[in-house]
Design a protein around this motif. Structure first.
Motif, mmCIF file in Angstrom:
data_model
loop_
_atom_site.group_PDB
_atom_site.id
_atom_site.type_symbol
_atom_site.label_atom_id
_atom_site.label_comp_id
_atom_site.label_asym_id
_atom_site.label_seq_id
_atom_site.Cartn_x
_atom_site.Cartn_y
_atom_site.Cartn_z
ATOM 1 N N HIS A 127 -52.702 41.876 -125.630
ATOM 2 C CA HIS A 127 -52.753 41.130 -124.375
ATOM 3 C C HIS A 127 -51.393 40.519 -124.028
ATOM 4 O O HIS A 127 -51.035 40.438 -122.847
ATOM 5 N N GLY A 163 -44.108 43.773 -113.456
ATOM 6 C CA GLY A 163 -44.623 44.554 -112.335
ATOM 7 C C GLY A 163 -44.719 43.731 -111.061
ATOM 8 O O GLY A 163 -44.474 44.233 -109.962
ATOM 9 N N ALA A 164 -45.091 42.444 -111.215
ATOM 10 C CA ALA A 164 -45.156 41.563 -110.042
ATOM 11 C C ALA A 164 -43.774 41.353 -109.427
ATOM 12 O O ALA A 164 -43.667 41.033 -108.229
ATOM 13 N N ARG A 202 -45.736 42.915 -119.259
ATOM 14 C CA ARG A 202 -45.646 44.108 -118.401
ATOM 15 C C ARG A 202 -46.092 43.815 -116.981
ATOM 16 O O ARG A 202 -45.435 44.201 -116.008
ATOM 17 N N ASP A 203 -47.212 43.102 -116.846
ATOM 18 C CA ASP A 203 -47.739 42.814 -115.517
ATOM 19 C C ASP A 203 -46.841 41.835 -114.758
ATOM 20 O O ASP A 203 -46.689 41.930 -113.527
ATOM 21 N N ALA A 204 -46.232 40.871 -115.494
ATOM 22 C CA ALA A 204 -45.321 39.933 -114.831
ATOM 23 C C ALA A 204 -44.093 40.662 -114.296
ATOM 24 O O ALA A 204 -43.613 40.377 -113.190
ATOM 25 N N GLU A 235 -49.227 43.144 -122.462
ATOM 26 C CA GLU A 235 -49.740 43.486 -121.138
ATOM 27 C C GLU A 235 -49.383 42.415 -120.107
ATOM 28 O O GLU A 235 -49.090 42.731 -118.950
ATOM 29 N N ARG A 236 -49.375 41.156 -120.530
ATOM 30 C CA ARG A 236 -49.034 40.082 -119.586
ATOM 31 C C ARG A 236 -47.551 40.151 -119.200
ATOM 32 O O ARG A 236 -47.193 39.919 -118.047
ATOM 33 N N ALA A 296 -50.406 34.060 -114.301
ATOM 34 C CA ALA A 296 -49.591 35.232 -114.002
ATOM 35 C C ALA A 296 -48.373 34.861 -113.164
ATOM 36 O O ALA A 296 -47.280 35.396 -113.360
#
Length: 372
Positions: free
Chosen positions: A271, A281-282, A277-279, A274-275, A356
Motif C-alpha cells: 500500500h 500520478g496526481a 505511485r498514485d501521488a 501504491e500511495r 492523497a
C-alpha cells in the motif's frame, strides 16, 4: 558481503543467519533441512531455528529424540536461545556463535542426559503407536474458496484462502487440510510464506512460517484434518510483479515415508508504494514498475514527467527504503544538463495517515525544491 549475525553449527555443518536469511530447518536430511548433519539420533527435519528482532528462537518439529534447552524438552512453543545455554537435538549438541561475542558451546552429551533422551524417544514411539489422537476440528469453511491441493500415496494436502490478494503489513489467515491415504505417523504440518525473486535463490525466501500442528500422531486411512493457520505478511515487502512472485507452501512431514506438500500462488500488494505511485500520478508523472532486490525492503522506480516539463526534466527517480518506523524517500531529478539528488526521512505511520492530496503536495514540494 556482511558477516552473519548468528552462526549455527551441528556436527561439522554450519549455516549463518542474518536479517534476510533468517530461518532454517535443522535435521538429518539435507534435502529437508538447510542445516543438516548425518546422525541416526536426528530426525529428518528435527527442529526450526530462526532470528527475529534480534532474538534467536528454536522449536521442535515432532522429532523422535526431542529438542533440549538446558535439560528441558522443547515442544511446539518456541524458546529464546541465549549465550551460555546448552542445546541438544537428541544427543547431538547445537553450537551457536553470535556476531560481537557470545556463544553456545558444542559440549558432548553426558550419560545421564543420553538416558533421558532415550526415555523421551520411547515415549514418542508409544505415542505414535497409540490409538489416533482426537482429530476433531472445525470443518473447512466455505468462504475459504481459493484452493489448491497436491497428493502422493500417503495423503492429500490442500491449502485454502479467502482470496488470492493480500497486503504487506497484514495478517494472512488460511486453512490447511490433510487427508490420510494410509496409516502413518505424522511429525508436523507447517505452512510458510515465500517470496521468489528472479534474482534470488531458486527456492525463494521464507518470510514467515507457521507450525500448524506438532506431532507425532497416528493418522489413519481416510482421516481428514482441517486446521486453521495465520501468517504475517511483513511490512515493506516487494509487491508481486514481473520479477517477484509470492506463494504459500504447506508440508506434511510424515515419519518413515514421503512428505506431502502443495504450493498456492498469491498476489501481494504494498500500500505504501501504491500511495507514492498514485501521488506522483496526481502530479501527472508516468509510472512504469518498482524495481527491487531479493528479499530486500528497498525499491526504485523512474517517473516520466508531464509533457510541459520534458524540456527541463528527463525523469524523476524515486527510491523508497524502509528503516524501522521511518521510510526514506531518495529523489534523483534527471535534469537537462545535470542531475540533482535529495532525500527526506518520513515517519511511516504519518505517511500512511496522510491524505492523497497531502502526499501529492509533499512530493511536489520535494521536486520543486530540487528544481529551484
Amino acid at each position: 558481503m556482511s558477516n552473519p549475525a548468528v552462526v549455527l553449527q551441528l556436527g561439522n555443518a554450519q549455516v549463518g543467519l542474518d536479517l534476510y536469511n533468517n530461518r532454517v530447518f535443522v535435521g538429518r536430511d539435507p534435502t529437508a533441512s538447510q542445516l543438516a548433519f548425518l546422525d541416526a539420533g536426528l530426525s529428518r527435519r528435527h527442529a526450526e531455528v530462526w532470528l527475529t528482532q534480534g532474538q534467536l528462537w528454536i522449536r521442535d518439529l515432532g522429532s523422535a529424540n526431542g529438542t533440549w534447552v538446558n535439560g528441558q524438552a522443547v515442544a511446539a512453543s518456541p524458546v529464546v536461545l541465549q549465550p551460555g545455554m546448552q542445546v541438544y537435538l537428541g544427543s547431538v549438541p547445537l553450537g551457536v556463535m553470535w556476531q560481537g561475542g557470545g556463544a553456545i558451546a558444542q559440549a558432548p552429551a553426558q550419560a545421564q542426559f543420553q538416558a533421558q533422551v532415550a526415555q523421551h524417544q520411547q515415549h514418542q514411539m508409544a505415542q505414535a503407536a497409540a490409538q489416533p489422537q482426537q482429530l476433531a476440528s472445525q470443518p473447512l469453511p466455505k468462504e475459504y474458496s481459493y484452493r489448491r491441493q497436491d497428493a502422493n500415496g500417503n495423503g492429500v494436502v490442500l491449502l485454502a484462502l479467502k482470496q488470492d490478494t493480500h497486503w504487506s503489513g497484514q495478517a494472512l489467515p488460511g486453512f490447511v487440510e490433510f487427508t490420510a491415504l494410509d496409516n502413518e505417523s505424522v511429525a508436523s504440518i507447517t505452512v510458510e510464506l515465500i517470496e521468489k525473486h528472479a534474482d534470488g535463490p531458486g527456492k525463494g525466501h521464507v518470510w514467515d512460517r507457521c507450525l500448524v500442528r506438532q506431532g507425532p500422531w497416528k493418522a489413519m486411512h481416510n482421516d481428514v484434518l482441517p486446521l486453521p493457520f495465520e501468517l504475517d505478511v511483513p511490512s515493506g515487502v516487494a509487491p508481486s510483479g514481473r520479477e517477484v512472485h509470492w506463494y504459500l507452501h504447506a508440508v506434511v512431514d510424515i515419519n518413515w515415508a514421503s512428505d506431502v506438500d502443495v504450493e498456492l500462488p498469491i498476489t501481494v500488494r504494498n500500500h505504501d508504494l501504491e500511495r507514492i505511485r498514485d501521488a506522483m500520478g496526481a502530479l501527472d508523472y508516468r509510472f512504469n514498475e518498482w524495481d527491487s532486490k531479493p528479499h530486500a525492503q528497498r525499491f526504485d522506480a523512474a517517473f516520466q514527467p508531464p509533457a510541459q516539463h520534458r524540456n527541463r526534466i528527463n525523469a524523476v527517480n524515486i527510491g523508497v527504503e524502509y528503516l524501522g518506523a521511518m521510510v526514506k524517500l531518495a529523489l534523483q531529478i534527471d535534469k537537462k544538463g545535470f542531475d540533482r539528488e535529495d532525500a527526506v526521512a518520513i515517519d511511516l505511520a504519518q505517511m500512511r495517515g496522510a491524505t492523497a492530496d497531502v502526499m501529492a503536495a509533499t512530493l511536489k514540494k520535494i521536486i520543486d525544491d530540487a528544481m529551484a
